[in-house]
Design an enzyme around this catalytic site. Structure first.
Site, PDB file in Angstrom:
ATOM      1  CE1 TYR A  53      -3.222  -2.826   0.047  1.00  0.00           C
ATOM      2  CE2 TYR A  53      -3.756  -2.317   2.326  1.00  0.00           C
ATOM      3  CZ  TYR A  53      -3.973  -3.064   1.189  1.00  0.00           C
ATOM      4  OH  TYR A  53      -4.942  -4.031   1.182  1.00  0.00           O
ATOM      5  CB  SER A 234     -13.981  -4.157  -1.304  1.00  0.00           C
ATOM      6  OG  SER A 234     -12.673  -3.799  -1.665  1.00  0.00           O
ATOM      7  CG  LEU A 236     -19.090   0.959   1.778  1.00  0.00           C
ATOM      8  CD1 LEU A 236     -18.671   2.396   2.118  1.00  0.00           C
ATOM      9  CD2 LEU A 236     -20.605   0.815   1.913  1.00  0.00           C
ATOM     10  CG  PHE A 238     -13.612  -0.664  -5.475  1.00  0.00           C
ATOM     11  CD1 PHE A 238     -12.954  -1.303  -4.445  1.00  0.00           C
ATOM     12  CD2 PHE A 238     -13.314  -1.048  -6.783  1.00  0.00           C
ATOM     13  CE1 PHE A 238     -12.020  -2.303  -4.698  1.00  0.00           C
ATOM     14  CE2 PHE A 238     -12.383  -2.047  -7.046  1.00  0.00           C
ATOM     15  CZ  PHE A 238     -11.734  -2.678  -6.017  1.00  0.00           C
ATOM     16  N   GLY A 239     -16.998   1.844  -2.890  1.00  0.00           N
ATOM     17  CA  GLY A 239     -17.816   3.066  -2.737  1.00  0.00           C
ATOM     18  C   GLY A 239     -19.096   3.011  -3.560  1.00  0.00           C
ATOM     19  CG  LEU A 241     -22.616  -1.781  -2.379  1.00  0.00           C
ATOM     20  CD1 LEU A 241     -22.053  -2.990  -1.620  1.00  0.00           C
ATOM     21  CD2 LEU A 241     -24.104  -2.009  -2.691  1.00  0.00           C
ATOM     22  CB  THR A 242     -21.990   5.438  -1.033  1.00  0.00           C
ATOM     23  OG1 THR A 242     -21.473   5.793  -2.327  1.00  0.00           O
ATOM     24  CG2 THR A 242     -20.856   4.935  -0.170  1.00  0.00           C
ATOM     25  N   GLY A 243     -24.181   4.461  -3.406  1.00  0.00           N
ATOM     26  CA  GLY A 243     -25.127   4.980  -4.398  1.00  0.00           C
ATOM     27  C   GLY A 243     -24.599   6.203  -5.136  1.00  0.00           C
ATOM     28  CE  LYS A 244     -18.095   7.657  -3.717  1.00  0.00           C
ATOM     29  NZ  LYS A 244     -17.125   8.282  -2.813  1.00  0.00           N
TER      30      LYS A 244
HETATM   31  N1  LIG Z   1      -6.713  -8.133   0.748  1.00  0.00           N
HETATM   32  C1  LIG Z   1      -6.990  -7.444  -0.321  1.00  0.00           C
HETATM   33  O1  LIG Z   1      -6.687  -7.859  -1.462  1.00  0.00           O
HETATM   34  C2  LIG Z   1      -7.705  -6.137  -0.176  1.00  0.00           C
HETATM   35  C3  LIG Z   1      -8.298  -5.525  -1.301  1.00  0.00           C
HETATM   36  C4  LIG Z   1      -8.971  -4.329  -1.105  1.00  0.00           C
HETATM   37  C5  LIG Z   1      -9.033  -3.744   0.154  1.00  0.00           C
HETATM   38  N2  LIG Z   1      -8.411  -4.335   1.224  1.00  0.00           N
HETATM   39  C6  LIG Z   1      -8.462  -3.726   2.585  1.00  0.00           C
HETATM   40  O2  LIG Z   1      -9.791  -3.318   2.866  1.00  0.00           O
HETATM   41  C7  LIG Z   1      -9.849  -1.922   3.109  1.00  0.00           C
HETATM   42  C8  LIG Z   1     -11.149  -1.380   2.595  1.00  0.00           C
HETATM   43  O3  LIG Z   1     -11.288  -1.682   1.199  1.00  0.00           O
HETATM   44  P1  LIG Z   1     -11.973  -0.649   0.230  1.00  0.00           P
HETATM   45  O4  LIG Z   1     -11.330   0.692   0.409  1.00  0.00           O
HETATM   46  O5  LIG Z   1     -12.012  -1.245  -1.112  1.00  0.00           O
HETATM   47  O6  LIG Z   1     -13.447  -0.576   0.904  1.00  0.00           O
HETATM   48  P2  LIG Z   1     -14.828  -0.043   0.346  1.00  0.00           P
HETATM   49  O7  LIG Z   1     -15.649   0.240   1.566  1.00  0.00           O
HETATM   50  O8  LIG Z   1     -15.410  -0.948  -0.643  1.00  0.00           O
HETATM   51  O9  LIG Z   1     -14.480   1.327  -0.396  1.00  0.00           O
HETATM   52  C9  LIG Z   1     -13.974   2.424   0.327  1.00  0.00           C
HETATM   53  C10 LIG Z   1     -14.007   3.664  -0.544  1.00  0.00           C
HETATM   54  O10 LIG Z   1     -15.381   4.031  -0.810  1.00  0.00           O
HETATM   55  C11 LIG Z   1     -15.543   5.440  -0.656  1.00  0.00           C
HETATM   56  N3  LIG Z   1     -16.371   5.631   0.552  1.00  0.00           N
HETATM   57  C12 LIG Z   1     -16.198   5.031   1.770  1.00  0.00           C
HETATM   58  N4  LIG Z   1     -17.125   5.448   2.637  1.00  0.00           N
HETATM   59  C13 LIG Z   1     -17.920   6.321   1.979  1.00  0.00           C
HETATM   60  C14 LIG Z   1     -19.045   7.088   2.375  1.00  0.00           C
HETATM   61  N5  LIG Z   1     -19.518   7.012   3.613  1.00  0.00           N
HETATM   62  N6  LIG Z   1     -19.626   7.882   1.435  1.00  0.00           N
HETATM   63  C15 LIG Z   1     -19.148   7.950   0.180  1.00  0.00           C
HETATM   64  N7  LIG Z   1     -18.059   7.254  -0.243  1.00  0.00           N
HETATM   65  C16 LIG Z   1     -17.446   6.443   0.654  1.00  0.00           C
HETATM   66  C17 LIG Z   1     -14.137   6.019  -0.457  1.00  0.00           C
HETATM   67  O11 LIG Z   1     -13.530   6.266  -1.726  1.00  0.00           O
HETATM   68  P3  LIG Z   1     -13.654   7.663  -2.508  1.00  0.00           P
HETATM   69  O12 LIG Z   1     -13.902   8.757  -1.514  1.00  0.00           O
HETATM   70  O13 LIG Z   1     -12.368   7.784  -3.224  1.00  0.00           O
HETATM   71  O14 LIG Z   1     -14.787   7.484  -3.466  1.00  0.00           O
HETATM   72  C18 LIG Z   1     -13.395   4.858   0.172  1.00  0.00           C
HETATM   73  O15 LIG Z   1     -12.007   4.889  -0.015  1.00  0.00           O
HETATM   74  C19 LIG Z   1      -8.577  -1.371   2.464  1.00  0.00           C
HETATM   75  O16 LIG Z   1      -8.139  -0.146   3.016  1.00  0.00           O
HETATM   76  C20 LIG Z   1      -7.599  -2.476   2.743  1.00  0.00           C
HETATM   77  O17 LIG Z   1      -7.127  -2.376   4.080  1.00  0.00           O
HETATM   78  C21 LIG Z   1      -7.774  -5.522   1.065  1.00  0.00           C
END
Ligand SMILES: NC(=O)c1ccc[n+]([C@@H]2O[C@H](COP(=O)([O-])OP(=O)(O)OC[C@H]3O[C@@H](n4cnc5c(N)ncnc54)[C@H](OP(=O)(O)O)[C@@H]3O)[C@@H](O)[C@H]2O)c1
Length: 346
Positions: A53, A234, A236, A238-239, A241-244
């Site tokens: 990361y 993930s 949400l 990648f976000g 699932l906020t609907g944005k």
């Molecule tokens: N093991 C693996 O291969 C793997 C893969 C992926 C992730 N991970 C781990 O899991 C963690 C979370 O994964 P993810 O970031 O993909 O999770 P996610 O919940 O699917 O997406 C998070 C992203 O969605 C947006 N978001 C989050 N909350 C929001 C809200 N309340 N309203 C509007 N937009 C919102 C933000 O991006 P924007 O603001 O840029 O839109 C945020 O970075 C990572 O940090 C990592 O530690 C591991």
């Protein structure tokens, strides 16, 4: 905050785990420190990171996220309060990280752990995870729901597990976890740990959300019967699932900034399913984000839900999901959408 046992260890981790993969790319170090301060204040005691990361992975930023966490440990003296999970990269042709390829062999893992410990300014990592397997297989949704078999050279799982065992003995790691694994892989780790007296895996970190419930097909039973909890990533999508993204493409968002990298949740089937889940959340006066995170928080095979946020407002909303309950009536509606739109982002 609610806490759950991590596998068969004596560690109690918060149901919300703080994801970190935007720090050092989309977020500055200062923003990372602020997220850690707030999360800990809310009872979060579990952080997830990786040697790779921030994401997207690049030679000039690799390791920045662990560096940010390490600085925070030093600044606040709070290392002992945190259960820290990190990861070593699996097999990949990333010739900028270690040699031509990263592999799960002794040389790579020993070099990776020392570099992580140094960036993290700590002597030990609580849960050391294999980011993805060494053997070649479909990953990160590449082959959809189909199974494609590859016969290719691979580091034997036994070798990987022996190195991890030595790291446990050396006190550099406490427990072992896998990520992006399959039922066969999990079973093989368990079999070898039992027959060769090697450390048992305690966690599995795989994708899990309303748009990807493939974990329930073969792995959820493993979580129950073997006591290996899911660290859901993930949650949400990648976000999505906020609907944005339903009517817009916000420029300051993951898909707006890195759309060509992050395609897993961008297909039309995801959009269709998301708008259906959106309608359910609206009917019950809840944000889709709250509903999607509460869904993950409340699955009984989940140990912790790894959230990600790029702003403090997002972080606050996401941690607050711990207070959201889903009624049986809501779950009935959610499950019906799932049955009719199964796993649009496998
Ligand atoms: N093991 C693996 O291969 C793997 C893969 C992926 C992730 N991970 C781990 O899991 C963690 C979370 O994964 P993810 O970031 O993909 O999770 P996610 O919940 O699917 O997406 C998070 C992203 O969605 C947006 N978001 C989050 N909350 C929001 C809200 N309340 N309203 C509007 N937009 C919102 C933000 O991006 P924007 O603001 O840029 O839109 C945020 O970075 C990572 O940090 C990592 O530690 C591991």
């Amino acid at each position: 905050m609610e806490y759950r046992k991590l596998g068969k260890t004596n560690l109690d981790v918060s149901v919300i785990c703080l994801g970190t993969m935007t720090w050092g790319e989309q977020n500055t170090f200062e923003e990372g420190y602020e997220q850690m301060d707030y999360a800990v204040d809310q009872g979060v005691n579990f952080f997830d990171t990786a040697e790779l990361y921030p994401i997207p992975p690049k030679p000039d930023t690799q390791g920045k996220t662990e560096e940010c966490i390490g600085n925070w440990f030093k600044k606040t003296g709070q290392r002992e309060k945190i259960i820290l999970a990190s990861k070593v990269a699996g097999r990949a042709p990333m010739n900028w990280l270690r040699g031509e390829w990263t592999l799960l062999d002794r040389e790579n893992i020993e070099s990776a752990i020392d570099a992580s410990l140094s960036r993290l300014q700590t002597d030990y990592i609580d849960v050391y995870q294999l980011h993805w397997p060494d053997r070649r297989m479909s990953m990160f949704g590449a082959d959809g729901l189909g199974y494609k078999h590859y016969e290719a050279e691979t580091i034997p799982i036994l070798e990987t597990l022996k190195v991890l065992s030595d790291l446990v003995k050396a006190g550099k790691i406490r427990y072992v976890g896998v990520s992006n694994e399959t039922p066969w892989g999990v079973h093989e780790y368990i079999r070898l740990s039992e027959t060769k007296s090697l450390p048992k895996i305690q966690t599995i970190q795989n994708p899990y959300s309303l748009l990807n419930r493939t974990y329930e097909i073969g792995l959820a039973e493993m979580s129950y019967r073997e006591n290996i909890g899911l660290l859901a990533y993930s949650p949400l999508g990648f976000g999505v699932l906020t609907g944005k993204y339903l009517n817009d493409m916000p420029s300051k968002s993951r898909l707006g900034l890195f759309g060509e990298w992050f395609t897993r949740y961008s297909n039309q089937k995801c959009r269709n399913a998301t708008s259906k889940y959106f309608a359910v959340a609206k009917k019950y006066n809840m944000s889709l984000c709250q509903m999607a995170l509460a869904f993950v928080n409340t699955r009984p095979f989940v140990t912790s839900n790894i959230i990600g946020a790029t702003t403090m407002a997002q972080l606050k909303e996401n941690i607050k999901s711990i207070d959201t309950e889903l009624t049986d009536e809501m779950m009935g509606k959610i499950n019906l959408i799932h049955i009719n739109n199964p796993n649009p982002a496998p």
